[in-house]
Design a protein around this motif. Structure first.
Motif, PDB file in Angstrom:
ATOM      1  N   HIS A  84      38.160  36.100  34.393  1.00 25.47           N
ATOM      2  CA  HIS A  84      38.087  34.641  34.288  1.00 25.47           C
ATOM      3  C   HIS A  84      36.661  34.111  34.424  1.00 25.47           C
ATOM      4  O   HIS A  84      36.449  32.914  34.585  1.00 25.47           O
ATOM      5  N   ASP A  85      35.694  35.030  34.357  1.00 23.37           N
ATOM      6  CA  ASP A  85      34.278  34.670  34.392  1.00 23.37           C
ATOM      7  C   ASP A  85      33.956  33.763  35.582  1.00 23.37           C
ATOM      8  O   ASP A  85      33.291  32.736  35.432  1.00 23.37           O
ATOM      9  N   LEU A  86      34.462  34.158  36.744  1.00 22.44           N
ATOM     10  CA  LEU A  86      34.198  33.433  37.985  1.00 22.44           C
ATOM     11  C   LEU A  86      33.383  34.314  38.918  1.00 22.44           C
ATOM     12  O   LEU A  86      33.631  35.516  39.007  1.00 22.44           O
ATOM     13  N   SER A  87      32.455  33.713  39.607  1.00 23.69           N
ATOM     14  CA  SER A  87      31.721  34.465  40.626  1.00 23.69           C
ATOM     15  C   SER A  87      32.509  34.409  41.933  1.00 23.69           C
ATOM     16  O   SER A  87      33.371  33.533  42.122  1.00 23.69           O
ATOM     17  N   SER A  88      32.212  35.323  42.822  1.00 27.87           N
ATOM     18  CA  SER A  88      32.866  35.295  44.129  1.00 27.87           C
ATOM     19  C   SER A  88      32.487  34.014  44.875  1.00 27.87           C
ATOM     20  O   SER A  88      33.292  33.466  45.625  1.00 27.87           O
ATOM     21  N   ARG A  89      31.308  33.519  44.635  1.00 30.44           N
ATOM     22  CA  ARG A  89      30.869  32.258  45.266  1.00 30.44           C
ATOM     23  C   ARG A  89      31.708  31.082  44.749  1.00 30.44           C
ATOM     24  O   ARG A  89      32.141  30.231  45.525  1.00 30.44           O
ATOM     25  N   GLN A  90      31.958  31.044  43.438  1.00 37.00           N
ATOM     26  CA  GLN A  90      32.792  29.975  42.871  1.00 37.00           C
ATOM     27  C   GLN A  90      34.225  30.057  43.415  1.00 37.00           C
ATOM     28  O   GLN A  90      34.837  29.045  43.714  1.00 37.00           O
ATOM     29  N   PHE A  91      34.733  31.282  43.525  1.00 37.78           N
ATOM     30  CA  PHE A  91      36.088  31.458  44.038  1.00 37.78           C
ATOM     31  C   PHE A  91      36.163  31.043  45.504  1.00 37.78           C
ATOM     32  O   PHE A  91      37.155  30.441  45.933  1.00 37.78           O
ATOM     33  N   ALA A  92      35.134  31.331  46.261  1.00 40.31           N
ATOM     34  CA  ALA A  92      35.100  30.925  47.672  1.00 40.31           C
ATOM     35  C   ALA A  92      35.208  29.403  47.789  1.00 40.31           C
ATOM     36  O   ALA A  92      35.919  28.893  48.657  1.00 40.31           O
ATOM     37  N   ILE A  93      34.552  28.697  46.909  1.00 39.21           N
ATOM     38  CA  ILE A  93      34.631  27.231  46.911  1.00 39.21           C
ATOM     39  C   ILE A  93      36.056  26.780  46.602  1.00 39.21           C
ATOM     40  O   ILE A  93      36.593  25.893  47.267  1.00 39.21           O
ATOM     41  N   LEU A  94      36.692  27.410  45.602  1.00 38.42           N
ATOM     42  CA  LEU A  94      38.077  27.066  45.271  1.00 38.42           C
ATOM     43  C   LEU A  94      39.014  27.309  46.445  1.00 38.42           C
ATOM     44  O   LEU A  94      39.992  26.587  46.633  1.00 38.42           O
ATOM     45  N   MET A  95      38.715  28.347  47.219  1.00 37.17           N
ATOM     46  CA  MET A  95      39.558  28.726  48.351  1.00 37.17           C
ATOM     47  C   MET A  95      39.198  27.976  49.628  1.00 37.17           C
ATOM     48  O   MET A  95      39.903  28.082  50.623  1.00 37.17           O
ATOM     49  N   ASN A  96      38.075  27.249  49.603  1.00 40.47           N
ATOM     50  CA  ASN A  96      37.563  26.592  50.798  1.00 40.47           C
ATOM     51  C   ASN A  96      37.294  27.615  51.905  1.00 40.47           C
ATOM     52  O   ASN A  96      37.647  27.428  53.068  1.00 40.47           O
ATOM     53  N   LYS A  97      36.680  28.733  51.487  1.00 39.25           N
ATOM     54  CA  LYS A  97      36.320  29.823  52.393  1.00 39.25           C
ATOM     55  C   LYS A  97      34.843  30.126  52.215  1.00 39.25           C
ATOM     56  O   LYS A  97      34.225  29.748  51.221  1.00 39.25           O
ATOM     57  N   SER A  98      34.286  30.856  53.158  1.00 41.01           N
ATOM     58  CA  SER A  98      32.883  31.240  53.024  1.00 41.01           C
ATOM     59  C   SER A  98      32.752  32.351  51.987  1.00 41.01           C
ATOM     60  O   SER A  98      33.685  33.139  51.771  1.00 41.01           O
ATOM     61  N   HIS A  99      31.605  32.388  51.373  1.00 41.31           N
ATOM     62  CA  HIS A  99      31.338  33.425  50.383  1.00 41.31           C
ATOM     63  C   HIS A  99      31.434  34.830  51.005  1.00 41.31           C
ATOM     64  O   HIS A  99      32.072  35.714  50.412  1.00 41.31           O
ATOM     65  N   PRO A 100      30.848  35.062  52.189  1.00 48.50           N
ATOM     66  CA  PRO A 100      30.979  36.401  52.789  1.00 48.50           C
ATOM     67  C   PRO A 100      32.435  36.814  53.040  1.00 48.50           C
ATOM     68  O   PRO A 100      32.782  37.982  52.879  1.00 48.50           O
ATOM     69  N   THR A 101      33.281  35.865  53.381  1.00 42.80           N
ATOM     70  CA  THR A 101      34.693  36.187  53.600  1.00 42.80           C
ATOM     71  C   THR A 101      35.334  36.691  52.316  1.00 42.80           C
ATOM     72  O   THR A 101      36.025  37.706  52.308  1.00 42.80           O
ATOM     73  N   VAL A 102      35.096  35.991  51.224  1.00 38.31           N
ATOM     74  CA  VAL A 102      35.665  36.396  49.937  1.00 38.31           C
ATOM     75  C   VAL A 102      35.106  37.762  49.523  1.00 38.31           C
ATOM     76  O   VAL A 102      35.855  38.619  49.036  1.00 38.31           O
ATOM     77  N   LEU A 103      33.833  37.996  49.747  1.00 37.99           N
ATOM     78  CA  LEU A 103      33.251  39.306  49.429  1.00 37.99           C
ATOM     79  C   LEU A 103      33.926  40.415  50.227  1.00 37.99           C
ATOM     80  O   LEU A 103      34.193  41.494  49.699  1.00 37.99           O
ATOM     81  N   ARG A 104      34.224  40.151  51.499  1.00 35.04           N
ATOM     82  CA  ARG A 104      34.896  41.161  52.336  1.00 35.04           C
ATOM     83  C   ARG A 104      36.315  41.421  51.851  1.00 35.04           C
ATOM     84  O   ARG A 104      36.808  42.543  51.944  1.00 35.04           O
ATOM     85  N   TRP A 105      36.990  40.401  51.309  1.00 38.43           N
ATOM     86  CA  TRP A 105      38.321  40.611  50.718  1.00 38.43           C
ATOM     87  C   TRP A 105      38.199  41.517  49.504  1.00 38.43           C
ATOM     88  O   TRP A 105      38.998  42.424  49.318  1.00 38.43           O
TER      89      TRP A 105
END
Length: 70
Positions: free
Chosen positions: A10-31
């Motif tokens: 879906h051409d999304l960065s982990s940073r963009q997804f973190a914003i959608l999830m209202n989570k920190s970028h490092p948290t999404v990276l750890r997932w």
């Protein structure tokens, strides 16, 4: 589908997804890397945000695969 695959397709960065999830970028990276387990609540929110393409069991499968490689 893994979260990593979803982001690539879906051409999304982990940073963009973190914003959608209202989570920190490092948290999404750890997932994504399986470094940390995702909570049931967050896995449900991922399910909703990804329109059902990334399911809670996808995280479990990813963790089991990672653990069996060690």
């Amino acid at each position: 589908m893994t979260l990593k695959d979803y982001l690539l397709e879906h051409d999304l960065s982990s940073r963009q997804f973190a914003i959608l999830m209202n989570k920190s970028h490092p948290t999404v990276l750890r997932w994504i890397t399986g470094e940390t387990e995702i909570s049931l609540r967050d896995s449900y929110k991922v399910l909703v945000v990804t329109d059902g393409l990334v399911c809670p069991h996808d995280f479990i499968n990813e963790m089991e695969t990672r653990d069996s490689a060690h």
